[in-house]
Design a protein around this motif. Sequence first.
Motif, mmCIF file in Angstrom:
data_model
loop_
_atom_site.group_PDB
_atom_site.id
_atom_site.type_symbol
_atom_site.label_atom_id
_atom_site.label_comp_id
_atom_site.label_asym_id
_atom_site.label_seq_id
_atom_site.Cartn_x
_atom_site.Cartn_y
_atom_site.Cartn_z
ATOM 1 N N SER A 26 -55.080 32.727 47.873
ATOM 2 C CA SER A 26 -56.267 33.055 49.031
ATOM 3 C C SER A 26 -56.923 32.358 48.592
ATOM 4 O O SER A 26 -57.879 31.667 49.034
ATOM 5 C CB SER A 26 -56.300 34.173 49.463
ATOM 6 N N TRP A 65 -62.814 41.682 50.046
ATOM 7 C CA TRP A 65 -61.701 41.751 50.190
ATOM 8 C C TRP A 65 -61.702 41.375 51.646
ATOM 9 O O TRP A 65 -61.550 40.607 52.723
ATOM 10 C CB TRP A 65 -59.981 42.273 50.079
ATOM 11 N N VAL A 74 -61.839 38.348 54.849
ATOM 12 C CA VAL A 74 -61.482 37.942 56.295
ATOM 13 C C VAL A 74 -62.312 38.322 57.534
ATOM 14 O O VAL A 74 -62.054 36.970 59.010
ATOM 15 C CB VAL A 74 -60.664 39.557 56.686
ATOM 16 N N THR A 130 -55.632 40.139 51.225
ATOM 17 C CA THR A 130 -55.139 39.188 52.159
ATOM 18 C C THR A 130 -53.233 38.985 52.332
ATOM 19 O O THR A 130 -53.707 38.832 53.487
ATOM 20 C CB THR A 130 -55.657 37.658 51.223
ATOM 21 N N GLU A 156 -51.284 41.114 56.303
ATOM 22 C CA GLU A 156 -52.132 39.995 57.940
ATOM 23 C C GLU A 156 -51.192 41.238 58.856
ATOM 24 O O GLU A 156 -52.198 40.808 60.226
ATOM 25 C CB GLU A 156 -51.664 38.750 57.598
#
Length: 847
Positions: A208, A619, A623, A827, A830
């Motif tokens: 990511s 994190w 997002v 991540t 999801e």
Amino acid sequence: MKRPLSLILLIAALAACAWALQTPEQFLGFKPGSDNRLARYDRIRAYFDHLAASSPRVRVVTLGKTTLGNDLFMALISDEANLRDLDRLKAATRALAQGEIDPGEAERLAEGGKAVVVVTCNLHADEIAASQMAMELGHLLAAGGEETGDILRDVVLALFPSVNPDGQIMEADWNEKMRGTAYEGTEAPYIYHWYAGHDDNRDWFKGSLKETQLILRALYHDLYPQVVVDEHQMGSTGDRLFVPPYQDPPTPGLHPLVWRSVNLIGSRIAYDLERQGLPGVASRGHFTGWWIGSLDDTAWFHNVPGILFEAASVRLASPIYVEPEEVESAESFRNEERIFSPHPWQGGWWRLADLVRYDLQATLSVLRTASRQKRELLLNTWQIARENIARGSGEAPYAYVIPRTQHDPTAAERLVQVLRRSAVRVFRLTHPARVGDILLDKRSYVVPLAQPYRAFVKNLFEVQHYPDIRKDARAEAELPYDMAGWTLPLAMGVRTVAVNEPLKALLEPVESEPPAEDVFAGLEEYIILDARHNSSYRAAFELLAKGKTVFRNADCPDFPAGSFAVRKSESLALLRAIHAEAPLAPASRKELPLPRFRRLRPFKAGLYQNWGHNMTEGWLRYVFDEYRVPYETVRPKDAAAKGFAGRFDILVFAGAAESEIESGKPPKKWEKWSTPAPPEYSGGIGEAGQKRLEEMVKAGRTLVFMAESCDYAVNKFKLPLTNIMAENAKVVCPGSYLRAEVKASPLTAGMEESAAVFFDSTPTFETMLPRGADESRSTPLVFGERGLLLSGWLENEDQLARRSLMVDFRRGRGRIILIGPDIVHRTHSEGTYKLMFNSLLAAAEKE
């Protein structure tokens, strides 16, 4: 006018001096490894530019920009002839890595090729010694000479002085700022990657982060290395240097030559350092062969021996003194001789210069081994790939299919991007096909196992079963260093199908993104965005932040629950821009039953950031940025200030323990590892902050607490529930995916009936009847009765049965939402992002 010969000679001498190869000490003004001194990343880059300008053996390559906009570079070092011939040499390593040439051609390429060795330094920014060592290594090789002649002839070194430049700059600046103060030798009091902190070494299969993506491309799309070395640091009072062999268990499915090569290279390091009289070199210990999320062991799944160094730390750059009785080897807590630690370190002074020396000599050992074993290492790359292809053709599963029809098609597309970043071969069906009883649509994705990186594919798609390892029948299970399960499609909410018979279907390779189609052509006035798709939330957040009108389905059965609607005439241009970055799948209607939709209002969110190394918050912030959530970062002093209660509609706490929120102090289990920080970089919200939070609830605002932060809400707001995991030693679940049941709720809009949640001592709630007349609660996410484990390890699941993972608590007009799991988890998760997205949008509903 003719110049005198003496002047010409003087000018020539000055020019020669200007380009003369300088040592790092001459260039910096201090020797790398000096007490309390660190070379900053920009100076390291400048030194390697100097080497490249002064020596034909060094070439500097900039790969791209980091998260904060710094250049990420590598230095390619070899003899001049190899660097001139680099394109041919890389073509050879690529052909060998693909495993599809015949034995004669493989022999020819190995004989004429060079071993590519990748050395990565300073991934964890406070583990900073290797970034200093890199300059010494670069100078030694750039200068040439008898000591390094074989290395330069047989090896191409790709040296990354720091794979986390942003963090290296943070720590070097902090060291300079604190030098000579009472806080000298402390670490910077914030995460040392803008988003991931220490977890930047957990991103190497999802990819990511910008830095991860750049290096994955360099390693597995360009260089195709034969060895990868990743240099780290560990605690201060144990062994001086860990090198492989690793501790059991191994991750299953790897070709044995990978492990044999790892053991050979690691054992040779220990041997070479022992010959130099360097004590405290050990193997096995805490570092296992289980887990594919870090840089060095992702190499294993690309058929490359990944070698981890872990050197004993100092206090950033300040020396330490360790008493003899304080030394505890990982192989023997009494620091006795052991087979894999036969020469224990006996304590004393330990300096940054010692780390530089150990790292340098260990790295040279790897380079010498690569020189000696050049031909074998090149042929191993080919042999492993070839046998992986043969194995994938001859045994089940033969492939994994990612069907076109998905709950969230955009998640499936993102999974394909993850695979391609790691050089996995992906295909599309050109016609419908049948696998068992399942009919697959045309353009479904197929990931065959008959490919060079078979083990990577298999470990990413299959369910993990962590082995039950105990010293004896009565001993407790030995748990993994990190996660027990990591099945990525499961975490992302992507449905896959294992193909257990040879697949007979027409396929086309996925070599580029398909041509963009105009998904907005012919749409009517009201554009509908399906709440099952994560990208729809990205659109909703950005549209709201830019003042566009957004409606949300409240109870109309003609549309998926929670779906969004916007007017084409108002929002089309912005939607096209969003679609270019986060593909949407819009539908439309000429008219909309607006009474059955709610109009959302713009909202302002705060995300609490405590002092320290809160990677969960980092994190989540990643997002938030990726999905364009309109938020501001809130520091402890902000939350305690008067008037704070009116600043935000919703405030989110994630990952900070109760003590960290309240006082800034870590939980007791982490206290002994914490270092003091100046007053302006420490503290919590205190009683004043608690009062502001209470004011927010009374004013009808929303508070969200995720993961460890839930305990603060439970205790400070005296909620009628219990976190059963607070002191539960019976549940043993080290980093695994468990099945949770999803109830119909506005907070679960767009989700399926069950979800894979990441569980690791996760807050789990036993609820009871509310006490007050103005209180109510619901539990949108709960565990079922049995069969909870999806991937990893779980003991005593009955302790979790029918317990709640999410509680939506109402008090008066205010709302407190508890989300026990880390629903973002690096991540990976999801499939559970929507729990946070819907919680945020609860603050956007018009009353």
